[in-house]
Design an enzyme around this catalytic site. Structure first.
Site, PDB file in Angstrom:
ATOM      1  N   GLY A   1     -27.500 -12.208  18.467  1.00  0.00           N
ATOM      2  CA  GLY A   1     -27.987 -13.574  18.590  1.00  0.00           C
ATOM      3  C   GLY A   1     -26.918 -14.632  18.769  1.00  0.00           C
ATOM      4  O   GLY A   1     -25.901 -14.395  19.399  1.00  0.00           O
ATOM      5  N   SER A   2     -27.178 -15.789  18.209  1.00  0.00           N
ATOM      6  CA  SER A   2     -26.440 -17.000  18.518  1.00  0.00           C
ATOM      7  C   SER A   2     -24.953 -16.903  18.245  1.00  0.00           C
ATOM      8  O   SER A   2     -24.510 -16.325  17.251  1.00  0.00           O
ATOM      9  CB  SER A   2     -27.010 -18.154  17.710  1.00  0.00           C
TER      10      SER A   2
END
Lengths: 415, 143
Positions: free
Chosen positions: B67-68
């Site tokens: 993810g981020s």
């Protein structure tokens, strides 16, 4: 396997360009060793995902560079911060957090970064070109740059993106190199699909979940209406997975054909995506049933493009939601300025339309009522908002969001 | 895992950031994004797709990062606050977690080793020691 530094790299490391550059190069070297790069390469630009205040460490790092007299060496855009600097008072935060969060945004400007404050730098004049080497942070921007534009970046995180900007260099590894951009796993859409917004979100969610660390190639995807649908696909894939590059056959620039996407090799695996897979992935985004009372609508994650505004505004004027339910739209300040200049936002207040610039409604306290249901057309927002700000979410397409705001409750599939 | 002794575990891995650590293993069945997944003030896992728990002082074991890119900052802040894992073991290298750990060491001189090695056979609650072998390789053992 050791890292070979150029004479220029050595002189930066040795402090000949000041303490800040030396510190940035030192971290870049440690990082390059960690990822197994053999050398560094020149970059044409950087996008920094360091303006969002995650705590003292964010600020300590940038202050260290400012104290060292640092300036970025390539054109450098900034991702969202914790504040909307254009609309003071929109973000409510205790002073103890506000002071360092504002300072973080300003300190980046002191390093010579551009005040873009957007997660969609590809919508600005700093958009890179095909084949350009760049160092970008922010997962949706990374996947967009690689996939939709064909520029070349790895998934840079906070700090390292700034180290690349301060030195104009990036480790020569991963997606910077042609041989690592080949597709690895094939996703075949089975069935015929309309290019609806939700399709692109759903495909993104499934591809993200199932790709692992392999580069996905998607075949059977209908031609998107515009690049915003690919933006939504990439953002969703980078939310449920670590996708930094996808190829869509006949759509994205490095995949004019299936063969080009795989560089003439066979896929390592072929996975099928059917209608039910997409419906199931989308259903998981909503934690409330249809009919649930609505507290707000949030659009524009990633930041709403000018084209998206041009779809939203006529819908708002037609449906004319008048129940006072706020419709937050996250957007870049350059897009916002353009809309203002065009007079497009003159009637915004009538529909309780609240443009949010420089930040995003799921990373800071903008939304007034967090006890209710917030509806969004963003797969990324729907995934992260419950954990970040504690709201219940209903996912729907843009038209559903507008109609729900008018009805005061979640309405989906209204056509 | 050794066939002779179900409890023995001695592996050689690669450091993404070198250091020594020990603690109780917290094994996650799927990857955790620190941003949106961990509260840096407490170390609590807040991503609802995980069963919960707290990463502070643990040896966090998972196949990969996810993810981020903001996860670097959250990890660095957790290290500064003392709510981070004592060490992280991954099946596959993760540059975003590496940056968080490298910067925290640069700013605060706190070392949180990040190791890439085979994670099969490690279960939550195992007492895991990360050490440094000759030649700069990582050792991962169960005690």
């Amino acid at each position: 396997m050791t890292l070979e530094l150029s004479a220029g790299d050595q002189s930066m490391l040795g402090g000949e360009h000041g303490r800040a550059v030396a510190a940035a190069m030192k971290i870049l070297v440690a990082f390059s060793d960690a990822v197994g790069a053999r050398k560094l390469l020149d970059i044409a630009g950087a996008h920094i995902d360091g303006c969002l205040y995650h705590g003292q460490a964010s600020l300590d790092f940038v202050e260290r560079l400012v104290e060292g007299g640092g300036r970025v060496r390539v054109p450098t855009t900034l991702n969202v911060g914790s504040f909307d600097l254009i609309h003071p008072g929109l973000v409510k935060m205790p002073a103890a957090q506000e002071v360092p969060a504002r300072r973080l945004m300003k300190a980046h400007l002191e390093l010579g970064c551009q005040a873009t404050f957007t997660c969609a730098p590809y919508q600005t004049r700093f958009r890179p070109g095909f084949g350009e080497q760049i160092a970008w942070g922010e997962s949706n921007a990374i996947v967009f740059a690689n996939s939709v534009i064909g520029a070349r970046t790895n998934r840079y995180g906070d700090f390292i993106d700034l180290c690349c900007a301060m030195t104009g260099r990036a480790p020569a590894w991963g997606l910077h190199l042609s041989e690592n951009r080949r597709g690895q796993v094939l996703f075949e859409l089975t069935g015929s699909f309309e290019p609806a917004d939700a399709l692109f979100v759903g495909v993104g969610l499934v591809v993200g979940q199932r790709s692992g660390d392999r580069i996905p190639v998607i075949s059977g995807l209908p031609q998107p209406r515009d690049e915003d649908q690919l933006k939504a696909l990439g953002a969703a894939a980078a939310t449920t997975g670590a996708v930094a590059l996808f190829h869509a056959v006949g759509i994205t620039p490095e995949a004019r054909t299936l063969d080009e996407a795989f560089r003439g090799k066979a896929p390592e695996a072929t996975l099928r995506i059917c209608c039910a897979d997409i419906d199931q992935a989308l259903a998981k985004l909503s934690s409330v049933p249809d009919g649930a009372p609505l507290a707000a609508v949030s659009l524009g994650t990633p930041h709403f493009s000018h084209d998206e505004w041009m779809r939203l505004l006529p819908m708002l004027r037609e449906v004319a939601p008048a129940r006072g339910i706020p419709i937050y739209v996250n957007t870049g300040r350059a897009t916002f300025k353009r809309l203002q200049d065009e007079g497009e936002l003159d009637d915004a207040q009538k529909f309780n339309l609240i443009p949010v610039t420089d930040t995003c409604t799921y990373v800071t306290s903008v939304i007034e009522r967090l006890d209710g249901v917030v509806m969004t057309n963003s797969g990324k927002w729907a995934h992260y908002a419950p954990g970040n700000i504690g709201v219940s979410v209903a996912f729907g397409d843009l038209a559903d969001c507008v109609r729900s705001a008018a009805a005061g409750r979640v309405v989906r599939g209204a056509r | 895992m050794s066939q002779q002794d179900g409890r023995a575990l001695n592996r050689i891995g690669t450091f993404q950031l070198a250091g020594e650590a020990q603690g109780s293993a917290l094994v996650l069945s799927h990857a955790l994004s620190f941003w949106g997944g961990v509260d840096a003030e407490t170390g609590d896992i807040i991503d609802r797709s995980h069963p919960g728990g707290n990463v502070a002082g643990k040896i966090l074991v998972m196949a990969s990062g996810r993810g981020s890119s903001s996860s670097s900052s959250v990890l660095a802040e957790a290290i500064r606050r003392g709510t981070a894992p004592a060490g992280i073991i991954l099946q596959r290298p993760d540059a975003i977690l590496a940056v968080g750990a490298i910067v925290a060491e640069f700013l605060y001189e706190i070392s949180m080793p990040l190791v890439v090695c085979d994670i099969s056979g490690i279960v939550s609650g195992d007492r895991i020691v990360i050490g440094m072998a000759e030649g700069g390789q990582a050792t991962v053992s169960r005690i």
